[in-house]
Design an enzyme around this catalytic site. Structure first.
Site, PDB file in Angstrom:
ATOM      1  N   THR A  96       4.434   1.698   1.971  1.00 22.09           N
ATOM      2  CA  THR A  96       5.648   1.879   1.175  1.00 22.09           C
ATOM      3  C   THR A  96       6.500   3.016   1.732  1.00 22.09           C
ATOM      4  O   THR A  96       7.697   2.845   2.002  1.00 22.09           O
ATOM      5  CB  THR A  96       5.293   2.158  -0.295  1.00 22.09           C
ATOM      6  OG1 THR A  96       4.632   1.013  -0.851  1.00 22.09           O
ATOM      7  CG2 THR A  96       6.542   2.449  -1.119  1.00 22.09           C
ATOM      8  N   ALA A  97       5.900   4.184   1.915  1.00 20.68           N
ATOM      9  CA  ALA A  97       6.651   5.340   2.406  1.00 20.68           C
ATOM     10  C   ALA A  97       7.197   5.106   3.807  1.00 20.68           C
ATOM     11  O   ALA A  97       8.338   5.475   4.115  1.00 20.68           O
ATOM     12  CB  ALA A  97       5.760   6.583   2.386  1.00 20.68           C
ATOM     13  N   GLY A 118       0.816  -1.200   0.000  1.00 20.63           N
ATOM     14  CA  GLY A 118       0.000   0.000   0.000  1.00 20.63           C
ATOM     15  C   GLY A 118       0.855   1.258   0.000  1.00 20.63           C
ATOM     16  O   GLY A 118       2.082   1.208   0.137  1.00 20.63           O
ATOM     17  N   CYS A 119       0.204   2.403  -0.131  1.00 15.06           N
ATOM     18  CA  CYS A 119       0.932   3.672  -0.243  1.00 15.06           C
ATOM     19  C   CYS A 119       1.570   4.085   1.082  1.00 15.06           C
ATOM     20  O   CYS A 119       2.782   4.348   1.136  1.00 15.06           O
ATOM     21  CB  CYS A 119       0.000   4.761  -0.772  1.00 15.06           C
ATOM     22  SG  CYS A 119      -1.582   4.886   0.097  1.00 15.06           S
ATOM     23  N   TYR A 120       0.784   4.140   2.153  1.00 17.33           N
ATOM     24  CA  TYR A 120       1.366   4.455   3.457  1.00 17.33           C
ATOM     25  C   TYR A 120       2.445   3.438   3.847  1.00 17.33           C
ATOM     26  O   TYR A 120       3.518   3.826   4.320  1.00 17.33           O
ATOM     27  CB  TYR A 120       0.283   4.475   4.537  1.00 17.33           C
ATOM     28  CG  TYR A 120      -0.656   5.654   4.528  1.00 17.33           C
ATOM     29  CD1 TYR A 120      -0.180   6.969   4.567  1.00 17.33           C
ATOM     30  CD2 TYR A 120      -2.036   5.469   4.541  1.00 17.33           C
ATOM     31  CE1 TYR A 120      -1.049   8.050   4.593  1.00 17.33           C
ATOM     32  CE2 TYR A 120      -2.913   6.541   4.569  1.00 17.33           C
ATOM     33  CZ  TYR A 120      -2.422   7.831   4.598  1.00 17.33           C
ATOM     34  OH  TYR A 120      -3.287   8.901   4.635  1.00 17.33           O
TER      35      TYR A 120
END
Length: 344
Positions: A153-154, A149-151
């Site tokens: 990954t970061a 997911g996006c969160y």
């Protein structure tokens, strides 16, 4: 030429996948599905793709047609890939899932967070978590890849160097993250309306966000033990982007943190460790498959602050999915993904 199928092509991750694949010299989209838009031409729905997909039409999902592809991407809500992934794998097709269906290793944990039983628990053991900076070798041999997911990954890319080195107190990590509105999807929701989201910022899901167990799972693997993570997501009035401000206690003040991060990501084509003192901006990654990171130790104390930014639709979704495809098929990892971010 890699024959590509896409299930669920009408959302933001689906159209971003189409945009990126249009620039890929070794891939061709053969099938794209949507039950609600069957018969509609892709270029009619998304005029930015005119000249790239003029004859491609959305169609009702058909396992036989999808199974004739070399790889099928799922750009769907959670639960959809459960029903089709097994049949496609049996047909010899590789599956890259952008949804959350195969990210968590524990079916019961998945059910707790997503409010329904896991539909394909037998596939969890072989699903590879598609974070290339950690699992590149496993990705090469995979049949089924779960795109992070996006969160997650970061956050993971920002904290992994500290945890792998055993420097951070893993029991008290904090991820204070901001997302653009496209992270909520393309479906009509009151909270995503311009008059609701514009000129305002809010935290949400403080009690517990579905990405929390995914982030914790990855950080546990990096640290080799349990972690204590407080994760607070926020909605911000921008279209694209994730900005993660990450906090970790590092008692050893003699460590050169800049050198640590630079060494960890020296060979990673899509992680940019910025010069000491930098403050990465979400606009610097818009449209690009890159994570920009800066590490700080304010006032020389024990608390380390890591700043990590990505485009939620690219490195946080479709770009990372394409990066996984490149690895899976033995291609240059950067193929179709080497373009610069958009400015202004």
């Amino acid at each position: 030429m890699i024959k590509v199928g896409i299930v669920g092509g009408t959302g933001y991750t689906g159209v971003e996948l189409l945009r990126l694949l249009a620039q890929h010299p070794q891939a061709r989209v053969e099938v794209i599905t949507s039950r609600s838009e069957a018969g509609v031409k892709v270029a009619d729905m998304y005029p930015n793709l005119r000249g790239h997909y003029d004859d491609l039409q959305f169609s009702v999902p058909d396992v036989q047609r999808l199974g004739a592809c070399d790889v099928v991407f799922f750009a769907t809500p959670h639960g959809v890939a459960h029903a089709l992934a097994g049949e496609l794998l049996d047909a010899g097709t590789r599956v890259i899932d952008l949804s959350a269906d195969f990210r968590l290793a524990d079916a019961e944990e998945w059910a707790r967070w997503y409010g329904q039983p896991h539909g394909a628990p037998a596939l969890l053991d072989e699903a590879v978590y598609g974070l290339p900076e950690v699992n590149r070798e496993k990705i090469r041999q995979a049949r089924l890849i779960a795109v992070p997911g996006c969160y997650p990954t970061a956050t993971q890319l920002g904290l992994i160097p500290l945890l792998e080195a055993g420097l951070a107190d893993a029991s008290r990590l904090i991820a204070d993250c901001k997302s653009g509105v496209s992270g909520a999807g393309r479906g009509a929701k009151v909270g995503s309306l311009f008059c609701e989201a514009g000129e305002s910022m809010m935290a949400y899901a403080v009690k517990g966000h579905r990405h929390l167990p995914e982030i914790s799972q990855g950080l546990c693997r990096a640290s080799g033990g349990d972690v204590g993570l407080t994760f607070v997501p926020h909605l911000t009035p921008m279209i694209r982007g994730i900005h993660a401000t990450l906090y970790a206690h590092v008692a050893d003040r003699s460590v050169d943190l800049q050198a640590l991060f630079e060494k960890r990501y020296a060979d990673e084509p899509f992680v940019d460790v910025m010069p000491a003192g930098s403050h990465p901006e979400t606009r610097s990654v818009r449209g690009a498959n890159v994570c920009r990171i800066a590490v700080h130790r304010p006032q020389g104390g024990d608390l380390v602050v890591v700043l990590s930014v990505i485009d939620n639709l690219v490195k946080g979704a479709s770009g990372q999915a394409l990066q996984n495809m490149n690895i899976l098929f033995g291609l240059d990892e950067r193929l179709g993904l080497s373009h610069a971010a958009l400015l202004p």
